[in-house]
Design an enzyme around this catalytic site. Structure first.
Site, PDB file in Angstrom:
ATOM      1  N   ASP A  68     -16.407  60.965  60.197  1.00 55.78           N
ATOM      2  CA  ASP A  68     -17.674  61.959  60.563  1.00 55.78           C
ATOM      3  C   ASP A  68     -17.744  62.207  61.920  1.00 55.78           C
ATOM      4  O   ASP A  68     -18.396  61.557  62.783  1.00 55.78           O
ATOM      5  CB  ASP A  68     -18.765  61.068  59.975  1.00 55.78           C
ATOM      6  CG  ASP A  68     -20.005  61.847  59.756  1.00 55.78           C
ATOM      7  OD1 ASP A  68     -20.057  62.849  60.093  1.00 55.78           O
ATOM      8  OD2 ASP A  68     -21.105  61.370  59.187  1.00 55.78           O
ATOM      9  N   ALA A  69     -17.254  63.424  62.190  1.00 58.05           N
ATOM     10  CA  ALA A  69     -17.306  64.019  63.592  1.00 58.05           C
ATOM     11  C   ALA A  69     -17.737  65.273  63.511  1.00 58.05           C
ATOM     12  O   ALA A  69     -18.271  65.745  64.644  1.00 58.05           O
ATOM     13  CB  ALA A  69     -15.922  63.838  64.094  1.00 58.05           C
ATOM     14  N   LYS A  70     -17.777  65.963  62.506  1.00 56.11           N
ATOM     15  CA  LYS A  70     -18.426  67.439  62.350  1.00 56.11           C
ATOM     16  C   LYS A  70     -17.795  68.530  63.426  1.00 56.11           C
ATOM     17  O   LYS A  70     -18.750  69.062  64.008  1.00 56.11           O
ATOM     18  CB  LYS A  70     -19.998  67.171  62.533  1.00 56.11           C
ATOM     19  CG  LYS A  70     -20.572  66.461  61.556  1.00 56.11           C
ATOM     20  CD  LYS A  70     -22.222  66.276  61.660  1.00 56.11           C
ATOM     21  CE  LYS A  70     -22.708  65.590  60.479  1.00 56.11           C
ATOM     22  NZ  LYS A  70     -22.418  64.142  60.492  1.00 56.11           N
ATOM     23  N   ARG A  71     -16.651  68.414  63.526  1.00 54.18           N
ATOM     24  CA  ARG A  71     -16.140  69.407  64.367  1.00 54.18           C
ATOM     25  C   ARG A  71     -15.760  70.789  63.839  1.00 54.18           C
ATOM     26  O   ARG A  71     -16.169  71.186  62.828  1.00 54.18           O
ATOM     27  CB  ARG A  71     -14.548  68.927  64.661  1.00 54.18           C
ATOM     28  CG  ARG A  71     -14.305  67.501  64.837  1.00 54.18           C
ATOM     29  CD  ARG A  71     -15.179  67.164  66.329  1.00 54.18           C
ATOM     30  NE  ARG A  71     -14.663  65.888  66.801  1.00 54.18           N
ATOM     31  CZ  ARG A  71     -15.625  65.219  67.587  1.00 54.18           C
ATOM     32  NH1 ARG A  71     -16.737  65.608  67.954  1.00 54.18           N
ATOM     33  NH2 ARG A  71     -14.952  63.998  68.128  1.00 54.18           N
ATOM     34  N   THR A  74     -15.338  65.361  58.800  1.00 54.93           N
ATOM     35  CA  THR A  74     -16.305  66.364  58.427  1.00 54.93           C
ATOM     36  C   THR A  74     -16.227  67.598  59.523  1.00 54.93           C
ATOM     37  O   THR A  74     -15.799  67.354  60.714  1.00 54.93           O
ATOM     38  CB  THR A  74     -17.631  65.699  58.571  1.00 54.93           C
ATOM     39  OG1 THR A  74     -17.799  65.032  59.788  1.00 54.93           O
ATOM     40  CG2 THR A  74     -17.819  64.799  57.131  1.00 54.93           C
TER      41      THR A  74
END
Length: 490
Positions: free
Chosen positions: A93-96, A120
């Site tokens: 879960d890093a939302k790059r 993510t």
């Protein structure tokens, strides 16, 4: 040999363990006995040991490790390895999300350095920003679509206008993007908050196939039953339910994980019964927007004609499908190419083999859409030059997937199979745009070949009838013909 996608692996683990539970690994400083990278790792290790039997995925949040600096990043990598040692895939879960070269660096950091199985990502810079993350189909990408936080509506619910002038909330446009990316790459999912059940229903309508990561059940107040009913697919998959604090703060983490797994399965069983019943009534009900658009275009450009026609098989038909027409419509041909890719995602092959002549433009479209090499058997043996029966680059012993435009009785396919096999190639799977449902699938199966089709003819007829493009009399006549051609079991 086609590699398994991330979602193939995830589906396998979910089915074997009978679970859709995803355990979040969020080492909040308040929960750590020792607020250090080693303490964060120990916290996660305990959680992994106590829950791996009941979950199909782990979701470590990168921020809780990166806040410790370089040693925290090292601890994150070690936690990912611990998860994978238990046979559980890891969604980072890093939302790059950024422009191409930066996105490539993010992909390398997540998939090569950290060795995560999925990530993510924020898709709001467009498809080109997602492509480096999606490029490796063995890895998964969940794009932010409608998040679970209260402020999600500030931007994600704004009305946007597409290139055709259609108005919809931004989250629906993002869901359509996810659907297109998943059809193209086979490894794109969505993040849709369990705190927005009505939005989730709308999202599932425009994106019926991608997996949904649905945070928000538990501490954020999302309703478990409503979430499962809205998001789970008819096959009982397509949904990951992440829970972190609800498990990590439980007195008995193992018991809580089992309790959640079982509660999800109760809701899943009810939802699947409802969805299967609905989809059995109308086969085209579960089609994606892109598949509906493709069906519309096939009718609009004149690929379907009614009258009296003699088919290649010798049968006289009241309906004729001419799939040579799409060569005059480049965008339609490209859409046809894209439609084959999801069917081929789990097949083993080194290249495509398009049967002449109608399938050759389609095969080329599939080749370009998936960056897959193509060969084709000649209809007439070449009497000059190389005198080749098969054009293209290949080696004996390789396995090909055969591409054709449609199938009726199936007899006409065997000449092509014979040329390919006489050249030392292995043929097992056949993919067509339309199955006319006139016995071809049964004949191929009897002969040891597998048939996959983008469309079943009866589903197309039902869809065109529902759109007012065919009359009931036309459908009845065509259906009667189909029934008359189905072989009688011996």
């Amino acid at each position: 040999m086609a590699e398994s996608t991330f979602f193939d692996v995830l589906s396998d683990v979910a089915n074997k363990k009978n679970t859709l539970l995803c355990v979040g690994l969020d080492p909040h400083s308040a929960e750590l006995k020792d607020n250090t990278p080693e303490g964060a790792k120990a916290f996660c290790a305990t959680l992994i040991d106590n829950t791996h039997e009941y979950c199909c995925c782990y979701k470590p949040n990168a921020a809780f490790f990166e806040c410790f600096g370089a040693s925290g990043v090292e601890a994150l990598h070690e936690v990912i390895a611990l998860c994978q040692e238990k046979g559980v895939p890891v969604l980072l879960d890093a939302k790059r999300g950024d422009i191409g070269s930066t996105s490539e660096a993010y992909a390398e950091a997540a998939f090569k350095a950290a060795k995560a199985d999925a990530i993510t990502a924020s898709p709001y810079m467009g498809e080109d920003s997602m492509e480096p993350l999606l490029r490796d189909r063995t890895k998964g990408v969940f794009i932010l679509t409608r998040t679970s936080n209260p402020g999600a509506k500030d931007l994600q619910s704004l009305t946007v206008v597409d290139e055709l002038g259609n108005r919809a909330p931004l989250y629906e446009s993002t869901a359509k993007l996810a659907q297109r990316l998943n059809e193209k790459y086979g490894n794109c999912g969505m993040v849709v908050g369990a705190t927005a059940p009505e939005e989730m229903v709308a999202i599932r309508k425009v994106a019926p196939e991608p997996w949904i990561l649905a945070p928000g059940v538990g501490f954020q107040g999302g309703d478990l039953g409503a979430t499962v009913r809205a998001a789970v697919r008819a096959d009982g998959l397509g949904l990951l339910l992440p829970v972190s604090r609800g498990i990590s703060r439980a007195k008995d983490q193992t018991a809580e994980a089992k309790k959640l797994r079982d509660a999800i399965n109760v809701e899943r069983e009810k939802a699947v019964v409802e969805k299967v019943t609905s989809e059995e009534l109308v086969g085209h009900a579960a089609w994606s927007e892109s598949k509906r658009s493709l069906a519309d275009q096939l009718m609009e450009v004149g690929c379907v004609k009614f009258g009296t026609f003699t088919l290649k098989s010798g049968l006289t038909s009241p309906i004729y499908i001419d799939l040579r027409i799409p060569v005059a419509y480049p965008r339609l041909l490209a859409a046809i190419g894209q439609s084959f890719l999801p069917l081929m995602a789990g097949l083993e092959f080194t290249q495509l083999a398009a049967l002449p002549y109608a399938a050759m433009p389609i095969g080329s479209a599939v080749s370009l859409a998936g960056n897959i090499p193509m060969i084709y058997p000649r209809k007439e043996s070449k009497a000059y030059g190389t005198k080749a029966d098969i054009e293209g680059v290949f080696k004996a012993g390789e396995q090909v997937v055969v591409i054709d435009d449609l199938i009726t009785t199936g007899d006409s396919k065997f000449e092509g199979f014979a040329k390919l096999e006489s050249g030392g190639l292995k043929v097992k799977d056949v993919v067509v745009l339309i199955d006319r449902e006139s016995g071809g699938a049964e004949l191929l199966e009897k002969s040891g070949y597998n048939l996959y089709s983008v469309f079943k003819f009866r589903d197309l007829l039902a869809y065109w009838l529902s759109k007012g493009k065919l009359t009931a009399a036309q459908v009845e006549e065509a259906d009667a013909f189909l029934l008359s051609t189905v072989p009688v079991p011996k």
